[in-house]
Design an enzyme around this catalytic site. Sequence first.
Site, PDB file in Angstrom:
ATOM      1  N   CYS A   1      56.558  -4.270  15.322  1.00  0.00           N
ATOM      2  CA  CYS A   1      55.702  -3.340  15.418  1.00  0.00           C
ATOM      3  C   CYS A   1      55.650  -2.998  16.953  1.00  0.00           C
ATOM      4  O   CYS A   1      54.717  -3.726  17.504  1.00  0.00           O
ATOM      5  CB  CYS A   1      54.451  -3.686  14.708  1.00  0.00           C
ATOM      6  SG  CYS A   1      53.358  -2.562  14.929  1.00  0.00           S
TER       7      CYS A   1
ATOM      8  N   CYS B   1      51.677  -2.230  17.531  1.00  0.00           N
ATOM      9  CA  CYS B   1      50.916  -3.532  17.638  1.00  0.00           C
ATOM     10  C   CYS B   1      51.009  -4.226  18.731  1.00  0.00           C
ATOM     11  O   CYS B   1      50.204  -4.757  19.533  1.00  0.00           O
ATOM     12  CB  CYS B   1      51.386  -4.298  16.503  1.00  0.00           C
ATOM     13  SG  CYS B   1      51.447  -3.485  15.096  1.00  0.00           S
ATOM     14  N   ASP B   2      52.244  -4.521  19.239  1.00  0.00           N
ATOM     15  CA  ASP B   2      52.538  -5.484  20.452  1.00  0.00           C
ATOM     16  C   ASP B   2      53.113  -5.001  21.572  1.00  0.00           C
ATOM     17  O   ASP B   2      53.405  -5.769  22.640  1.00  0.00           O
ATOM     18  CB  ASP B   2      53.738  -6.385  19.730  1.00  0.00           C
ATOM     19  CG  ASP B   2      53.322  -7.219  18.602  1.00  0.00           C
ATOM     20  OD1 ASP B   2      52.026  -7.498  18.623  1.00  0.00           O
ATOM     21  OD2 ASP B   2      53.947  -7.553  17.524  1.00  0.00           O
TER      22      ASP B   2
END
Length: 307
Positions: A131, A134-135
Amino acid sequence: MQNVVIIGSGCAGNTAAVYTARAGLKPLVIKGHEAGGQLSITTEVENFPGFPEGILGPDLVENIKKQAERFGATYLDGAVIEADLSKRPFRLNVEGEWIETRVLIVASGAKARWLDLPSEQQLIGHGVSSCATCDGFFYRDKQIMVVGGGDSAMEEANFLTRFGRNVALVHRRDSFRASKIMLDRVKANPKIELVLNSAVEEVFDVEKHIVTGVRLKNLVTGESTIREVDGLFVAIGHIPNTQVFKGQLDLDPDGYIVSHGGARTNIHGVFHAGDVQDRVYRQAITAAGAGCMAAIETERLLEAEGH
Ligand code: NAP
């Protein structure tokens, strides 16, 4: 006893919730492990009709949820760990609590596919991710690698250039499944290097518990090389979330629900919506449309049965 339980809170489940709530059926939505579904880990959505400037995936799915709640839908945290669809009412075990429902809409979506290398699995969350949204933030000015040749890989590679010093996009072939517009953006991005006909064989460094590099194999020449990498993003598609329905719902060999026309499954009173059945279109708008279809079939069935 519920009239209708919707499994999944992505675009399909939330849209089914809007329609069934508006029909006065007070749907209960079981959010699942990844609340909001795949949209919750997407960046900009530019192709959902009605948003000429685009909208962020998490905002889109949250808006549909709020719309459903406005009409009386309720949301339950947790995931279904067991299902008994052998007779109606259907019974669902939501992390220990059993729920009964007259109608079930399965909108449980699909989850990220991994390369399934032992080193990759051990480094998930320590430099290996599925992701970018997200990261990506953690890889400011770092060397990033993305694996895949579809739209997800293109989207992630482009997005990650906001953070990384450079992004290597590794694909196992030299032609792409991705749409032309997404591929053209990648090719035009000076921070992205295409590494074709190549596969990641191993991720380093399991002992240090951080990603320091990968061993890449050129699938044409057979030659292996080692490359420094700080973050590895795997974007190679998805697996449908249907494990709890095995042996009850008709599934195809990859685990996708087999449609029996419209939103119907092989079980009377169980409908499907979204990516859990759709391996072809897999768009937010088609998932929303499928959620609407499942909701309308639910209304008609419950009405015919006098509920
Ligand atoms: P996908 O289209 O199925 O592509 C998966 C890619 O991963 C393929 O290039 C495949 O290679 C590769 N792959 C699969 N298994 C692999 C393995 N074990 N090792 C190495 N490579 C592997 O999946 P997706 O990119 O997630 O897209 C899914 C759907 O969502 C598509 O319909 C896409 O258009 C849509 N989508 C749209 C957007 C957007 O419009 N903004 C963004 C993301 C996704 P091969 O090509 O060799 O099979």
